[in-house]
Design a protein around this motif. Structure first.
Motif, mmCIF file in Angstrom:
data_model
loop_
_atom_site.group_PDB
_atom_site.id
_atom_site.type_symbol
_atom_site.label_atom_id
_atom_site.label_comp_id
_atom_site.label_asym_id
_atom_site.label_seq_id
_atom_site.Cartn_x
_atom_site.Cartn_y
_atom_site.Cartn_z
ATOM 1 N N LEU A 4 -28.781 -40.165 24.763
ATOM 2 C CA LEU A 4 -29.539 -39.703 23.621
ATOM 3 C C LEU A 4 -29.631 -40.841 22.612
ATOM 4 O O LEU A 4 -29.054 -41.909 22.818
ATOM 5 C CB LEU A 4 -28.929 -38.444 22.982
ATOM 6 C CG LEU A 4 -27.480 -38.468 22.545
ATOM 7 C CD1 LEU A 4 -27.307 -37.626 21.289
ATOM 8 C CD2 LEU A 4 -26.640 -37.847 23.652
ATOM 9 N N THR A 5 -30.362 -40.634 21.561
ATOM 10 C CA THR A 5 -30.502 -41.643 20.521
ATOM 11 C C THR A 5 -29.785 -41.124 19.281
ATOM 12 O O THR A 5 -30.084 -40.034 18.799
ATOM 13 C CB THR A 5 -31.989 -41.917 20.210
ATOM 14 O OG1 THR A 5 -32.628 -42.336 21.414
ATOM 15 C CG2 THR A 5 -32.132 -42.991 19.159
ATOM 16 N N PRO A 10 -29.850 -46.150 21.080
ATOM 17 C CA PRO A 10 -29.610 -45.426 22.333
ATOM 18 C C PRO A 10 -28.111 -45.406 22.636
ATOM 19 O O PRO A 10 -27.432 -46.415 22.471
ATOM 20 C CB PRO A 10 -30.382 -46.227 23.376
ATOM 21 C CG PRO A 10 -30.675 -47.543 22.748
ATOM 22 C CD PRO A 10 -30.561 -47.397 21.268
ATOM 23 N N ASP A 12 -25.187 -43.823 25.509
ATOM 24 C CA ASP A 12 -24.839 -43.139 26.752
ATOM 25 C C ASP A 12 -23.407 -42.640 26.600
ATOM 26 O O ASP A 12 -22.480 -43.441 26.473
ATOM 27 C CB ASP A 12 -24.924 -44.086 27.952
ATOM 28 C CG ASP A 12 -26.331 -44.552 28.216
ATOM 29 O OD1 ASP A 12 -26.494 -45.718 28.634
ATOM 30 O OD2 ASP A 12 -27.273 -43.760 28.017
ATOM 31 N N ASP A 51 -34.018 -34.142 16.183
ATOM 32 C CA ASP A 51 -35.484 -34.095 16.304
ATOM 33 C C ASP A 51 -36.144 -33.424 15.096
ATOM 34 O O ASP A 51 -37.098 -32.668 15.223
ATOM 35 C CB ASP A 51 -35.913 -33.391 17.594
ATOM 36 C CG ASP A 51 -35.542 -34.159 18.843
ATOM 37 O OD1 ASP A 51 -35.377 -35.393 18.763
ATOM 38 O OD2 ASP A 51 -35.416 -33.529 19.905
ATOM 39 N N GLU A 66 -29.291 -34.102 25.214
ATOM 40 C CA GLU A 66 -29.774 -35.211 26.051
ATOM 41 C C GLU A 66 -31.250 -35.500 25.801
ATOM 42 O O GLU A 66 -32.085 -34.601 25.715
ATOM 43 C CB GLU A 66 -29.561 -34.912 27.534
ATOM 44 C CG GLU A 66 -29.929 -36.100 28.407
ATOM 45 C CD GLU A 66 -29.315 -36.057 29.780
ATOM 46 O OE1 GLU A 66 -29.234 -37.122 30.386
ATOM 47 O OE2 GLU A 66 -28.933 -34.959 30.241
ATOM 48 N N GLY A 67 -31.542 -36.806 25.612
ATOM 49 C CA GLY A 67 -32.904 -37.252 25.409
ATOM 50 C C GLY A 67 -33.439 -37.026 24.001
ATOM 51 O O GLY A 67 -34.584 -37.353 23.718
ATOM 52 N N ARG A 68 -32.641 -36.486 23.122
ATOM 53 C CA ARG A 68 -33.107 -36.151 21.776
ATOM 54 C C ARG A 68 -32.677 -37.221 20.771
ATOM 55 O O ARG A 68 -31.861 -38.079 21.059
ATOM 56 C CB ARG A 68 -32.563 -34.780 21.393
ATOM 57 C CG ARG A 68 -33.115 -33.726 22.398
ATOM 58 C CD ARG A 68 -32.578 -32.371 22.177
ATOM 59 N NE ARG A 68 -33.385 -31.703 21.157
ATOM 60 C CZ ARG A 68 -33.174 -30.473 20.754
ATOM 61 N NH1 ARG A 68 -32.197 -29.762 21.273
ATOM 62 N NH2 ARG A 68 -33.922 -29.928 19.827
#
Length: 183
Positions: A4-5, A10, A12, A51, A66-68
């Protein structure tokens, strides 16, 4: 691994995907602004921006994040120049301060959506619990931060995050030891 960021970087996380986001932020990333208060999302001390939404980090798992994009109080502004932080200091909102990072994050997110919120909108957005009961000052600070964001008002800069020890010592009057005091 969960990617995620966090604060525009970024990250992990090599942690169990069921780990609450709060613990990843605090323990793995050393971002301790979000506080553990209740563990069930009731108090809001752990509020972060995910987000663009105010999220209680104790109830969101890493897998859900994850990915947000996650923003914590540490990235709101490093020099306390964000209008909400300026208004918080200027209006002397904090007492014990424990809940304040979560409230500040919720307020910043509210003001991003609504430049001049009403008391009803503030009450709906700021559901954080404050044991010190600073709610009237919180409302005033949010209204003031909205005025600052819109350019209708300015606030002098808040003090820098660190105070030079020499300056701090100079501000405290010297104590006279008991044996040197006049009777």
């Amino acid at each position: 691994m969960v990617a995620l960021t966090v604060n525009n970087q970024p990250v992990d996380y090599l942690m169990d995907p069921d780990t609450p986001l709060l613990w990843a932020l605090r323990d793995a990333s050393n971002l301790t602004g979000a506080k553990y208060g209740c563990g069930d999302g009731s108090c809001g001390a752990c509020t972060v921006d995910v987000d663009g939404a105010a999220v209680r980090a104790c109830t969101m798992s890493l897998a859900e994040a994850e990915g947000r994009f996650v923003t914590t109080i540490e990235a709101l502004s490093r020099d306390r120049s964000h209008p909400v932080q300026q208004a918080w200091v200027s209006n002397q909102v904090p007492q014990c301060g424990f809940c304040q990072p979560g409230m500040i994050m919720a307020a910043a997110i509210l003001l991003r959506r609504t430049a001049r919120p009403t008391d009803t909108e503030i009450d709906a957005a700021i559901t954080n619990l404050c044991r010190c009961g600073t709610y009237p000052r919180v409302r005033d600070a949010i209204r003031r931060a909205g005025a600052v964001q819109s350019g209708a008002e300015t606030i002098a800069a808040a003090p820098p995050p660190r105070i030079d020890p020499a300056d701090a010592a100079a501000a405290v009057p010297a104590l006279t030891p008991p044996e040197a005091r006049q009777p």
